[in-house]
Write a protein that holds these residues in place. Structure first.
Motif, PDB file in Angstrom:
ATOM      1  N   ALA A   1       0.833  -1.218   0.000  1.00 10.28           N
ATOM      2  CA  ALA A   1       0.000   0.000   0.000  1.00 10.28           C
ATOM      3  C   ALA A   1       0.858   1.254   0.000  1.00 10.28           C
ATOM      4  CB  ALA A   1      -0.931  -0.017   1.208  1.00 10.28           C
ATOM      5  N   LEU A   2       1.987   1.219   0.728  1.00 10.52           N
ATOM      6  CA  LEU A   2       2.874   2.375   0.769  1.00 10.52           C
ATOM      7  C   LEU A   2       3.517   2.653  -0.582  1.00 10.52           C
ATOM      8  CD1 LEU A   2       4.673   1.798   4.195  1.00 10.52           C
ATOM      9  CD2 LEU A   2       3.106   3.669   3.619  1.00 10.52           C
ATOM     10  N   ARG A   3       3.807   1.583  -1.336  1.00 11.68           N
ATOM     11  CA  ARG A   3       4.509   1.736  -2.613  1.00 11.68           C
ATOM     12  C   ARG A   3       3.580   1.938  -3.801  1.00 11.68           C
ATOM     13  NH1 ARG A   3       9.747  -0.167  -3.114  1.00 11.68           N
ATOM     14  NH2 ARG A   3       9.596   0.741  -5.201  1.00 11.68           N
ATOM     15  N   THR A   4       2.397   1.296  -3.745  1.00 12.80           N
ATOM     16  CA  THR A   4       1.521   1.323  -4.929  1.00 12.80           C
ATOM     17  C   THR A   4       0.171   1.964  -4.670  1.00 12.80           C
ATOM     18  OG1 THR A   4       0.667  -0.900  -4.436  1.00 12.80           O
ATOM     19  CG2 THR A   4       2.624  -0.754  -5.836  1.00 12.80           C
ATOM     20  N   GLY A   5      -0.149   2.268  -3.428  1.00 16.49           N
ATOM     21  CA  GLY A   5      -1.419   2.903  -3.096  1.00 16.49           C
ATOM     22  C   GLY A   5      -2.576   1.939  -3.071  1.00 16.49           C
TER      23      GLY A   5
END
Length: 297
Positions: free
Chosen positions: A293-297
């Motif tokens: 989630a932090l890298r790709t949303g």
């Protein structure tokens, strides 16, 4: 918890350690595949330029995110089959696709064969359209070593890092410098100094064990992705895991270290019969989802 792990210990203790490489590989496939894979997970073989690999996908999982999996076995045994049940379970827990590879084994194929195969798998995923932030890499024992070696090779090649790395019971110091190789010898039913010496000799093929390429504990780890390290307190490789977590932290890599009381080497392989195996997978799956989630949303 104690009863479950004691039953597993007794199961391993009742089997003599095999001598030949063929016997060792057969035994590892047998003891790691005590329980069948999840019924609802679809496993699909794939050939990566001659490298055997296997996709897994559970219903409702996101096929756009993938965990690249490197099995353990001291670089000399282990297979897609030996770790299939766990790989399927962890993919389902994390809600993502997995790709497990059957990298070449020593002594027939010493260093750097496994690393070459790991990089082949990475290139395959990128060619399939997976962006680096949509990939995580996970390995147990020697697979944890291979995970780190792969990440260092990618960084040195100037490639974008994957979203995360997940190490379980990693073997990170082939010089066997960890004190727990001796202090935990009486409680570790799977790993011993003598056993690891034989594996290292086969894998290294006269390469210096202090070479950072084969002992990630001594590597420059700067720039690697967020890493989760999970290890059991009853492992001879406890110091390898604690040491690599310390080294990652010193290199400014975001790292989480979990030491699970009473657990043995790579205990999550037997998650179907260990409550703490299932809990370990669930904890890691939640962490992995957060990293994606932090890298790709």
């Amino acid at each position: 918890m104690a009863r479950e792990i004691d039953e597993l210990r007794q199961l391993f203790a009742g089997q003599p350690r095999p001598a030949s490489w063929a016997e060792r590989r057969q035994r590892m496939d047998e003891i790691c595949a005590l329980d069948p894979p999840p019924d609802d997970v679809v496993f699909s073989p794939v050939d990566l330029e001659g490298l055997p690999a296997e996709w897994s996908l559970a219903p409702g999982s996101d096929p756009a995110r993938v965990l690249l999996y490197f099995h353990g076995g001291g670089y000399c045994s282990g297979s897609i089959r030996s770790h299939r049940a766990m790989v399927g379970a962890l993919g389902r827990q994390a809600g993502i696709r997995t790709l497990a590879i059957g990298y070449r084994l020593a002594p027939e194929h010493p260093y750097p064969a496994a690393l070459e195969d790991a990089l082949t798998a990475w290139r395959f995923l990128r060619a399939q359209g997976y962006a680096a932030p949509s990939i995580a890499i996970r390995g147990d024992s020697a697979g944890g070593n291979l995970t780190l070696a792969t990440l260092v090779a990618l960084r040195e090649a100037g490639e974008e890092m994957p979203a995360a790395a997940w190490l379980v019971s990693p073997w990170t110091d082939l010089t066997m410098g960890g004190a727990t190789l001796d202090s935990k010898a009486a409680v570790d039913p799977l790993i011993s100094r003598e056993y690891l010496d034989g594996l290292a000799h086969a894998f290294l093929a006269r390469r210096d064990a202090r070479d950072p390429a084969v002992s990630p504990l001594f590597a420059d780890l700067a720039g690697l992705p967020p890493t989760l390290v999970q290890v059991g307190s009853s492992e001879a490789l406890l110091d390898d895991a604690v040491g690599i977590a310390r080294a990652l932290g010193a290199a400014e890599v975001p790292v989480v270290l979990e030491v699970w009381p009473q657990m043995i080497h790579a205990w999550m392989v037997w998650a179907a019969r260990l409550a703490d195996g299932r809990a370990g997978l669930a904890r890691a799956a939640g962490w992995l989802r957060a990293q994606f989630a932090l890298r790709t949303g």
